[in-house]
Design a protein around this motif. Structure first.
Motif, PDB file in Angstrom:
ATOM      1  N   LEU A  63       0.836  -1.192   0.000  1.00 38.41           N
ATOM      2  CA  LEU A  63       0.000   0.000   0.000  1.00 38.41           C
ATOM      3  C   LEU A  63       0.870   1.241   0.000  1.00 38.41           C
ATOM      4  O   LEU A  63       2.036   1.212   0.395  1.00 38.41           O
ATOM      5  N   ASP A  64       0.304   2.316  -0.480  1.00 39.45           N
ATOM      6  CA  ASP A  64       0.924   3.643  -0.434  1.00 39.45           C
ATOM      7  C   ASP A  64      -0.034   4.566   0.304  1.00 39.45           C
ATOM      8  O   ASP A  64      -1.155   4.802  -0.153  1.00 39.45           O
ATOM      9  N   TRP A  65       0.414   5.052   1.448  1.00 41.47           N
ATOM     10  CA  TRP A  65      -0.433   5.866   2.320  1.00 41.47           C
ATOM     11  C   TRP A  65       0.234   7.210   2.531  1.00 41.47           C
ATOM     12  O   TRP A  65       1.275   7.311   3.165  1.00 41.47           O
ATOM     13  N   MET A  66      -0.388   8.250   1.993  1.00 46.99           N
ATOM     14  CA  MET A  66       0.113   9.603   2.143  1.00 46.99           C
ATOM     15  C   MET A  66      -0.405  10.156   3.466  1.00 46.99           C
ATOM     16  O   MET A  66      -1.482  10.730   3.551  1.00 46.99           O
ATOM     17  N   VAL A  67       0.385   9.962   4.515  1.00 52.02           N
ATOM     18  CA  VAL A  67      -0.041  10.304   5.867  1.00 52.02           C
ATOM     19  C   VAL A  67      -0.218  11.810   6.017  1.00 52.02           C
ATOM     20  O   VAL A  67      -1.179  12.280   6.628  1.00 52.02           O
ATOM     21  N   THR A  68       0.723  12.570   5.495  1.00 56.42           N
ATOM     22  CA  THR A  68       0.630  14.028   5.461  1.00 56.42           C
ATOM     23  C   THR A  68       1.001  14.484   4.058  1.00 56.42           C
ATOM     24  O   THR A  68       1.314  13.670   3.187  1.00 56.42           O
ATOM     25  N   ASP A  69       0.997  15.786   3.841  1.00 52.68           N
ATOM     26  CA  ASP A  69       1.381  16.307   2.533  1.00 52.68           C
ATOM     27  C   ASP A  69       2.846  16.029   2.235  1.00 52.68           C
ATOM     28  O   ASP A  69       3.273  16.132   1.076  1.00 52.68           O
ATOM     29  N   ASN A  70       3.631  15.678   3.243  1.00 53.32           N
ATOM     30  CA  ASN A  70       5.068  15.510   3.062  1.00 53.32           C
ATOM     31  C   ASN A  70       5.575  14.094   3.317  1.00 53.32           C
ATOM     32  O   ASN A  70       6.724  13.790   2.991  1.00 53.32           O
ATOM     33  N   ILE A  71       4.763  13.223   3.888  1.00 59.32           N
ATOM     34  CA  ILE A  71       5.236  11.897   4.304  1.00 59.32           C
ATOM     35  C   ILE A  71       4.315  10.824   3.739  1.00 59.32           C
ATOM     36  O   ILE A  71       3.093  10.881   3.896  1.00 59.32           O
ATOM     37  N   THR A  72       4.912   9.820   3.087  1.00 53.72           N
ATOM     38  CA  THR A  72       4.181   8.674   2.566  1.00 53.72           C
ATOM     39  C   THR A  72       4.788   7.395   3.117  1.00 53.72           C
ATOM     40  O   THR A  72       6.011   7.228   3.114  1.00 53.72           O
ATOM     41  N   LEU A  73       3.939   6.487   3.580  1.00 53.14           N
ATOM     42  CA  LEU A  73       4.368   5.190   4.085  1.00 53.14           C
ATOM     43  C   LEU A  73       4.049   4.117   3.042  1.00 53.14           C
ATOM     44  O   LEU A  73       2.975   4.144   2.432  1.00 53.14           O
ATOM     45  N   SER A  74       4.975   3.166   2.857  1.00 53.44           N
ATOM     46  CA  SER A  74       4.783   2.139   1.845  1.00 53.44           C
ATOM     47  C   SER A  74       5.257   0.779   2.362  1.00 53.44           C
ATOM     48  O   SER A  74       6.380   0.361   2.091  1.00 53.44           O
ATOM     49  N   PRO A  75       4.415   0.058   3.118  1.00 53.71           N
ATOM     50  CA  PRO A  75       4.758  -1.306   3.534  1.00 53.71           C
ATOM     51  C   PRO A  75       4.421  -2.308   2.430  1.00 53.71           C
ATOM     52  O   PRO A  75       3.513  -2.081   1.616  1.00 53.71           O
ATOM     53  N   LEU A  76       5.161  -3.429   2.414  1.00 57.50           N
ATOM     54  CA  LEU A  76       4.968  -4.451   1.392  1.00 57.50           C
ATOM     55  C   LEU A  76       5.313  -5.816   1.952  1.00 57.50           C
ATOM     56  O   LEU A  76       6.255  -5.960   2.742  1.00 57.50           O
ATOM     57  N   VAL A  77       4.569  -6.834   1.539  1.00 56.74           N
ATOM     58  CA  VAL A  77       4.934  -8.221   1.796  1.00 56.74           C
ATOM     59  C   VAL A  77       4.867  -8.960   0.467  1.00 56.74           C
ATOM     60  O   VAL A  77       3.925  -8.790  -0.314  1.00 56.74           O
ATOM     61  N   GLY A  78       5.920  -9.739   0.180  1.00 56.85           N
ATOM     62  CA  GLY A  78       5.991 -10.478  -1.070  1.00 56.85           C
ATOM     63  C   GLY A  78       6.280 -11.949  -0.824  1.00 56.85           C
ATOM     64  O   GLY A  78       6.934 -12.315   0.168  1.00 56.85           O
ATOM     65  N   PHE A  79       5.798 -12.796  -1.729  1.00 52.42           N
ATOM     66  CA  PHE A  79       5.998 -14.244  -1.640  1.00 52.42           C
ATOM     67  C   PHE A  79       6.555 -14.714  -2.979  1.00 52.42           C
ATOM     68  O   PHE A  79       5.878 -14.612  -4.010  1.00 52.42           O
ATOM     69  N   TYR A  80       7.793 -15.210  -2.954  1.00 55.79           N
ATOM     70  CA  TYR A  80       8.491 -15.593  -4.177  1.00 55.79           C
ATOM     71  C   TYR A  80       8.820 -17.088  -4.122  1.00 55.79           C
ATOM     72  O   TYR A  80       9.490 -17.548  -3.194  1.00 55.79           O
ATOM     73  N   LYS A  81       8.326 -17.843  -5.113  1.00 54.77           N
ATOM     74  CA  LYS A  81       8.547 -19.280  -5.136  1.00 54.77           C
ATOM     75  C   LYS A  81       9.182 -19.677  -6.473  1.00 54.77           C
ATOM     76  O   LYS A  81       8.506 -19.716  -7.507  1.00 54.77           O
ATOM     77  N   PRO A  82      10.476 -20.003  -6.476  1.00 55.92           N
ATOM     78  CA  PRO A  82      11.131 -20.415  -7.716  1.00 55.92           C
ATOM     79  C   PRO A  82      10.865 -21.887  -8.025  1.00 55.92           C
ATOM     80  O   PRO A  82      10.593 -22.694  -7.131  1.00 55.92           O
ATOM     81  N   ASP A  83      10.947 -22.228  -9.310  1.00 56.72           N
ATOM     82  CA  ASP A  83      10.813 -23.625  -9.706  1.00 56.72           C
ATOM     83  C   ASP A  83      12.021 -24.446  -9.251  1.00 56.72           C
ATOM     84  O   ASP A  83      11.901 -25.639  -8.965  1.00 56.72           O
ATOM     85  N   LYS A  84      13.202 -23.807  -9.214  1.00 57.81           N
ATOM     86  CA  LYS A  84      14.436 -24.476  -8.822  1.00 57.81           C
ATOM     87  C   LYS A  84      15.109 -23.682  -7.711  1.00 57.81           C
ATOM     88  O   LYS A  84      14.913 -22.473  -7.591  1.00 57.81           O
ATOM     89  N   TRP A  85      15.900 -24.373  -6.895  1.00 57.55           N
ATOM     90  CA  TRP A  85      16.721 -23.702  -5.887  1.00 57.55           C
ATOM     91  C   TRP A  85      18.151 -24.161  -6.065  1.00 57.55           C
ATOM     92  O   TRP A  85      18.469 -24.884  -7.021  1.00 57.55           O
ATOM     93  N   ARG A  86      19.047 -23.723  -5.149  1.00 56.05           N
ATOM     94  CA  ARG A  86      20.469 -23.905  -5.386  1.00 56.05           C
ATOM     95  C   ARG A  86      20.847 -25.361  -5.660  1.00 56.05           C
ATOM     96  O   ARG A  86      21.649 -25.656  -6.549  1.00 56.05           O
TER      97      ARG A  86
END
Length: 444
Positions: free
Chosen positions: A398-421
Motif C-alpha cells: 500500500l501507499d499511504w500519504m499520511v501528510t502532505d510531506n510523508i508517505t508510508l509504503s509497507p509491502l509483503v511479497g511471496f516468491y517461489k522459484p521452480d528451482k533452488w540452489r
C-alpha cells in the motif's frame, strides 16, 4: 555471472502517481513566478527482511536476512524568464546514502556502504514564443547532471546503485562498483553528464536528441547518443527511439558490456487510451544490433480504471519478453511498474532470456491511500549457465500519504522459484521466500 536491473528506482517514481508530487520550499518569488528559487529536500528510509537469499554461496546460512537503507537529497532549483529571450532553469543538489545490517539477499550490498556525492548540476533554456512553428517552449535545451527519461523502457535514468558486495569481475573485490548503497531506494538518478535538445513541445509532431554519459560503474560508465520522434494526439502517442553506443570504460566492463560500444538499438512504441474512457494501453518493441548478433525485447500492457465504482478499482495486465542476450541498458521498468520485487531486485536475471506475465489490481479507499496486489509468472526461455530462474511471485503493498510531506509504503511479497540452489536455481533453499519491507518517503 548474474546481472541485475535497476528497476527498484521506479518505485520512487511510482509514488508520485499516488500523491507524492514534487515539492519545494520557496525561498524567493518575484512577480508571481517570473523568478523563483526553491530549496528542495527529499529523503527515504527502508527496513527489509527476507528468509532466503540469492548469494549463490553454499557456505552462507540460508536463514533470514535483515538490512536497512536510507538517503537524503538536498539542494536548490529555480527558474527565471527575466532574460533577453526565453527562460532559464537549473538545479544543484547533493545526496547522502547508506546501507546497514546484513546487506541485501541479492548480494549487491553488505551493509557497510556510506557515501555523500553531487547529484544534480544542470542548466537549461526554453524558447518561450521565439519559434511559433514549434509552439510555446518548442525548443528546450539542457546540459549537465540531470535525470533524463524517454517514453518507453529503454532509458529511464541512471539509477543502478550497487554497493561493496557487487563484484562482477572475477578476482576483483576492491569496491570499484560501490555507489553508496541504498540499492532498493536507488536515489541517485541523474546521468553524470548530458546534453538534451527537445523540439516541438509535447503535442503533435515532436522529438529529441541527446548525449548521455552514465555515471554508475555498475553500468560500466557507458556513453550513448539517442534520438526520439513522436506524434501525440488526444488519443495517445506513437513514437520511435534510436540509441547508439559510443563508449564503455574498460576498467568497469564485465560480461557483454564491451558490446555496448557500437551497439544500435531501435524501437517502436505507443501509449494512450485509444479513445476508450478510463482505459490505458502501452507497448514497445525493441531490437538491439551488437557484435554477437541481434536481440529483441517487447512489452504490452492494458489497463482499466472503474472510476464510477466505489474505491475506483483498477486492473491491468502486462506481457513482456526478453531474448537470451538482451542488454537491459538503463531501464527502470515499464510505465512506473517493477518486474516483481524479489524477482527483479535479488533473485537473478529476469531482464534477459525471460517471458513474464503479470497482473495488477488496486483500489483507492481515499485520495491518500492506495492498496495494491500483483501477481507475476516468470518463465525462463532456455537454460543459461545451468541455472533456471523461472518462478512465481505475489506482492501486496500500500501507499499511504499520511501528510502532505510523508508517505508510508509497507509491502509483503511471496516468491517461489521452480528451482533452488541444489536443483539448478539460485535461491538458498526450497519453498517460498517471504520478503517484507517498510519504507518512509519524505519530501519538503
Amino acid at each position: 555471472m548474474r546481472t541485475h536491473s535497476y528497476a527498484p528506482v521506479l518505485s520512487l517514481v511510482a509514488l508520485c502517481t499516488v500523491g507524492l508530487q514534487a515539492r519545494a520550499y520557496e525561498l524567493y518569488n518575484e512577480n508571481d513566478g517570473a523568478t523563483v528559487l526553491n530549496a528542495d529536500l527529499w529523503a527515504g528510509v527502508g527496513w527489509y527482511t527476507a528468509n532466503k537469499n540469492y548469494l549463490g554461496d553454499p557456505e552462507r546460512e540460508p536463514g533470514r536476512m535483515h538490512w536497512q537503507e536510507g538517503f537524503i537529497k538536498y539542494g536548490l532549483s529555480g527558474a527565471t524568464d527575466k532574460i533577453a529571450a526565453g527562460s532559464l532553469y537549473g538545479g544543484l543538489s547533493m545526496i547522502s546514502s547508506g546501507s546497514f545490517g546484513d546487506g541485501d539477499p541479492g548480494g549487491l550490498t553488505n551493509g557497510e556502504e556510506r557515501r555523500t556525492s553531487l547529484e544534480d548540476a544542470y542548466l537549461g533554456w526554453k524558447s518561450a514564443d521565439m519559434f511559433p512553428a514549434l509552439g510555446t517552449d518548442g525548443v528546450d535545451f539542457s546540459f549537465g547532471r540531470q535525470i533524463v527519461t524517454l517514453d518507453g523502457f529503454l532509458i529511464t535514468d541512471d539509477g543502478f546503485s550497487p554497493g561493496r558486495a557487487f563484484n562482477p569481475i572475477e578476482g576483483v573485490s576492491d569496491g570499484r562498483f560501490d555507489r553508496g548503497g541504498a540499492f532498493y531506494l536507488g536515489p541517485r538518478l541523474a546521468f553524470g553528464s548530458s546534453a538534451v535538445l527537445k523540439l516541438g513541445g509535447t503535442e503533435g509532431l515532436h522529438g529529441s536528441m541527446m548525449w548521455l554519459k552514465i555515471d554508475s560503474p555498475g553500468q560500466s560508465k557507458t556513453e550513448v547518443a539517442a534520438a526520439t520522434v513522436d506524434y501525440t494526439t488526444a488519443f495517445g502517442s506513437i513514437g520511435s527511439t534510436y540509441i547508439h553506443g559510443l563508449h564503455v570504460d574498460e576498467h568497469y566492463a564485465f560480461g557483454d558490456r564491451m558490446e555496448r560500444e557500437g551497439m544500435d538499438v531501435y524501437s517502436i512504441r505507443g501509449q494512450g487510451d485509444a479513445g476508450i474512457e478510463n482505459a490505458d494501453f502501452a507497448f514497445e518493441v525493441a531490437r538491439q544490433e551488437k557484435r554477437s548478433g541481434s536481440q529483441r525485447a517487447m512489452f504490452f500492457d492494458a489497463g482499466y480504471t472503474f472510476n464510477d465504482v466505489r474505491w475506483k478499482p483498477a486492473v491491468s495486465y502486462r506481457f513482456s519478453r526478453y531474448s537470451e542476450g538482451w542488454d537491459f541498458l538503463f531501464q527502470g521498468g515499464y510505465r512506473k511498474r517493477l518486474q516483481g520485487e524479489v524477482g527483479v531486485n535479488y533473485a537473478g536475471s529476469v531482464t534477459s532470456n525471460m517471458r513474464i506475465n503479470d497482473v495488477q489490481f488496486s483500489v483507492q479507499p481515499t485520495e491518500k491511500l492506495t492498496l495494491n496486489a500483483m501477481y507475476f509468472n516468470f518463465h525462463q526461455l532456455s537454460r543459461r549457465d545451468e541455472q533456471d530462474y523461472s518462478a512465481q511471485e505475489i506482492d501486496l503493498f500500500l501507499d499511504w500519504m499520511v501528510t502532505d510531506n510523508i508517505t508510508l509504503s509497507p509491502l509483503v511479497g511471496f516468491y517461489k522459484p521452480d528451482k533452488w540452489r541444489e536443483t539448478g536455481g539460485l535461491q538458498s533453499g526450497p519453498g517460498t521466500n517471504t520478503y517484507m519491507q517498510f519504507i518512509v518517503w519524505m519530501e519538503f
